[in-house]
Design a protein around this motif. Structure first.
Motif, PDB file in Angstrom:
ATOM      1  N   GLU A   1     -34.707 -14.408   6.148  1.00  0.00           N
ATOM      2  CA  GLU A   1     -34.988 -14.311   7.547  1.00  0.00           C
ATOM      3  C   GLU A   1     -33.508 -15.299   8.213  1.00  0.00           C
ATOM      4  OE1 GLU A   1     -38.329 -14.555   9.638  1.00  0.00           O
ATOM      5  OE2 GLU A   1     -39.537 -12.778   8.046  1.00  0.00           O
ATOM      6  N   PHE A   2     -32.612 -14.886   9.144  1.00  0.00           N
ATOM      7  CA  PHE A   2     -32.260 -15.585  10.121  1.00  0.00           C
ATOM      8  C   PHE A   2     -31.449 -15.031  11.377  1.00  0.00           C
ATOM      9  CE2 PHE A   2     -29.456 -12.670   7.919  1.00  0.00           C
ATOM     10  CZ  PHE A   2     -28.136 -12.889   8.379  1.00  0.00           C
ATOM     11  N   SER A   3     -31.126 -16.302  11.756  1.00  0.00           N
ATOM     12  CA  SER A   3     -30.391 -15.155  13.306  1.00  0.00           C
ATOM     13  C   SER A   3     -29.119 -16.051  13.218  1.00  0.00           C
ATOM     14  CB  SER A   3     -31.836 -16.359  14.274  1.00  0.00           C
ATOM     15  OG  SER A   3     -31.271 -18.060  14.621  1.00  0.00           O
ATOM     16  N   HIS A   4     -27.956 -15.348  13.884  1.00  0.00           N
ATOM     17  CA  HIS A   4     -27.490 -15.043  13.728  1.00  0.00           C
ATOM     18  C   HIS A   4     -26.567 -15.169  15.315  1.00  0.00           C
ATOM     19  CE1 HIS A   4     -22.644 -14.465  13.590  1.00  0.00           C
ATOM     20  NE2 HIS A   4     -23.136 -14.757  12.371  1.00  0.00           N
ATOM     21  N   PRO A   5     -25.609 -15.666  15.478  1.00  0.00           N
ATOM     22  CA  PRO A   5     -25.434 -16.334  17.190  1.00  0.00           C
ATOM     23  C   PRO A   5     -25.100 -15.687  17.517  1.00  0.00           C
ATOM     24  CG  PRO A   5     -24.132 -17.988  15.949  1.00  0.00           C
ATOM     25  CD  PRO A   5     -24.510 -16.821  14.767  1.00  0.00           C
TER      26      PRO A   5
ATOM     27  N   TYR B   1     -25.747 -11.801  16.586  1.00  0.00           N
ATOM     28  CA  TYR B   1     -26.391 -10.673  16.356  1.00  0.00           C
ATOM     29  C   TYR B   1     -28.165 -10.947  16.975  1.00  0.00           C
ATOM     30  CZ  TYR B   1     -23.657  -7.664  13.539  1.00  0.00           C
ATOM     31  OH  TYR B   1     -22.997  -7.034  13.247  1.00  0.00           O
ATOM     32  N   ARG B   2     -27.733 -11.574  18.457  1.00  0.00           N
ATOM     33  CA  ARG B   2     -29.539 -11.903  18.313  1.00  0.00           C
ATOM     34  C   ARG B   2     -29.957 -11.799  20.256  1.00  0.00           C
ATOM     35  NH1 ARG B   2     -30.624 -18.204  17.878  1.00  0.00           N
ATOM     36  NH2 ARG B   2     -28.831 -18.108  19.408  1.00  0.00           N
ATOM     37  N   THR B   3     -30.624 -10.759  20.449  1.00  0.00           N
ATOM     38  CA  THR B   3     -31.052 -10.280  21.875  1.00  0.00           C
ATOM     39  C   THR B   3     -31.887 -11.434  22.718  1.00  0.00           C
ATOM     40  OG1 THR B   3     -32.759  -8.391  20.975  1.00  0.00           O
ATOM     41  CG2 THR B   3     -29.895  -7.755  21.642  1.00  0.00           C
ATOM     42  N   CYS B   4     -32.967 -11.249  21.654  1.00  0.00           N
ATOM     43  CA  CYS B   4     -33.386 -12.432  22.137  1.00  0.00           C
ATOM     44  C   CYS B   4     -33.700 -13.852  21.080  1.00  0.00           C
ATOM     45  CB  CYS B   4     -34.911 -11.993  22.199  1.00  0.00           C
ATOM     46  SG  CYS B   4     -35.948 -11.773  20.882  1.00  0.00           S
ATOM     47  N   PRO B   5     -34.161 -14.866  21.610  1.00  0.00           N
ATOM     48  CA  PRO B   5     -34.477 -16.196  20.698  1.00  0.00           C
ATOM     49  C   PRO B   5     -35.224 -16.081  19.437  1.00  0.00           C
ATOM     50  CG  PRO B   5     -34.696 -16.786  23.161  1.00  0.00           C
ATOM     51  CD  PRO B   5     -34.849 -15.291  23.173  1.00  0.00           C
ATOM     52  N   TYR B   6     -36.208 -15.494  19.073  1.00  0.00           N
ATOM     53  CA  TYR B   6     -37.037 -15.015  18.422  1.00  0.00           C
ATOM     54  C   TYR B   6     -36.435 -14.068  17.118  1.00  0.00           C
ATOM     55  CZ  TYR B   6     -39.290 -18.931  20.557  1.00  0.00           C
ATOM     56  OH  TYR B   6     -39.448 -19.898  21.836  1.00  0.00           O
ATOM     57  N   GLU B   7     -35.565 -13.902  17.567  1.00  0.00           N
ATOM     58  CA  GLU B   7     -35.020 -11.553  16.604  1.00  0.00           C
ATOM     59  C   GLU B   7     -34.086 -12.368  15.811  1.00  0.00           C
ATOM     60  OE1 GLU B   7     -32.743  -8.718  17.147  1.00  0.00           O
ATOM     61  OE2 GLU B   7     -32.745  -9.232  18.641  1.00  0.00           O
ATOM     62  N   ARG B   8     -35.066 -11.808  14.485  1.00  0.00           N
ATOM     63  CA  ARG B   8     -34.149 -12.332  13.297  1.00  0.00           C
ATOM     64  C   ARG B   8     -33.776 -11.443  12.205  1.00  0.00           C
ATOM     65  NH1 ARG B   8     -39.024 -16.661  11.453  1.00  0.00           N
ATOM     66  NH2 ARG B   8     -37.833 -18.371  12.552  1.00  0.00           N
ATOM     67  N   ILE B   9     -31.988 -11.171  11.239  1.00  0.00           N
ATOM     68  CA  ILE B   9     -32.182 -10.194  10.639  1.00  0.00           C
ATOM     69  C   ILE B   9     -32.970 -11.285   9.358  1.00  0.00           C
ATOM     70  CG2 ILE B   9     -30.885  -9.382   9.537  1.00  0.00           C
ATOM     71  CD1 ILE B   9     -28.277  -9.847  12.037  1.00  0.00           C
ATOM     72  N   ALA B  10     -34.159  -9.621   8.134  1.00  0.00           N
ATOM     73  CA  ALA B  10     -34.624 -10.151   7.896  1.00  0.00           C
ATOM     74  C   ALA B  10     -33.904  -9.441   6.176  1.00  0.00           C
ATOM     75  CB  ALA B  10     -35.709  -9.998   7.156  1.00  0.00           C
TER      76      ALA B  10
END
Length: 255
Positions: free
Chosen positions: A110-114, A116-125
């Protein structure tokens, strides 16, 4: 010590029955026969049940033996441009936060992209299945390959715009149509502003026109009196500036 690859871990998680047993424990309210309920939920040693700790412990031990003692979970930050590991307490620039766990289907990244994030804790998995080794460098390489394949446009002008304005891939077509319209309007405005500026500088005044006729000797050639000289000069000035006036009129209409 040989490090396992993502594909090897995936195959192990899918096929090893001891490891899979933890993920296949039935829900207590869904069990209909007494034998199954006694096996999973009944106490068999020191008040322990198989569902409570035994099956989980056996599953994790099996995974540890397969990994040969290597680390199972990773939490790290990587520079969003260079993909180098950074210390978040010392680095304030844009970074990708990566979390890695081994789950039922293998290595779950899981990672967060600068952008690709609408909220602080949203991640792509996603689940990694390549033949890269399960190390920090391998994890970052997996994230980088996923970003290149799924989140970014093909290398070129469009990708440069996407990175510059941080536009998600699925939103880029609509954004680009609006961007082209804005760029066209800005270029059109700059063009007519330049034309208007230099046309005003090239306008001929009455005095300049009079001096041109006087220097060329046309007043004497036409044997003009004072009134005719003024009329001839005014007509000449109007003729020279007529095209300028037409362009300025067009500029006013466009703006």
């Amino acid at each position: 010590m040989k490090t396992r690859t993502f594909q090897e871990i995936y195959d192990f998680c899918r096929t090893d029955l001891t490891y899979q047993a933890y993920f296949h424990i039935p829900d207590e309210f869904s069990v209909k026969d007494r034998k199954t309920a006694r096996y999973y939920f009944g106490a068999f040693s020191g008040g322990r049940s198989r569902k409570g700790t035994f099956i989980y412990t056996q599953s994790m031990r099996q995974l540890e033996r397969f990994l040969r003692g290597t680390k199972q979970d990773h939490y790290l930050h990587a520079n969003s441009e260079t993909f180098e590991v950074v210390n978040r307490q010392k680095y304030d620039g844009p970074a990708i936060y990566i979390v890695t766990h081994i789950r039922e289907q293998g290595v779950r990244i899981e990672f967060s992209h600068p952008f690709y994030r609408t909220c602080p804790y949203e991640r792509i998995a996603f689940t990694a299945r390549s033949h890269r080794t399960f190390t920090v460098q391998g994890i970052i390489a997996e994230v980088r390959a996923y970003i290149e394949r799924h989140l970014l446009l093909a290398p070129g002008r469009y990708r440069a715009l996407q990175l510059e304005y941080q536009i998600p891939k699925e939103k880029f077509p609509a954004w680009y149509r609006q961007y082209r319209k804005q760029v066209h309007e800005q270029e059109e405005y700059a063009h007519w502003e330049m034309v208007d500026r230099y046309l005003h500088q090239n306008d001929i005044t009455f005095e300049e026109g009079y001096q041109i006729f006087a220097a060329s000797g046309m007043f004497y050639d036409f044997n003009c009196d004072e009134y005719e000289r003024d009329e001839l000069t005014e007509e000449f000035v109007r003729s020279c500036n007529r095209s300028h006036s037409a362009v300025r009129q067009k500029t006013n209409i466009n703006t």
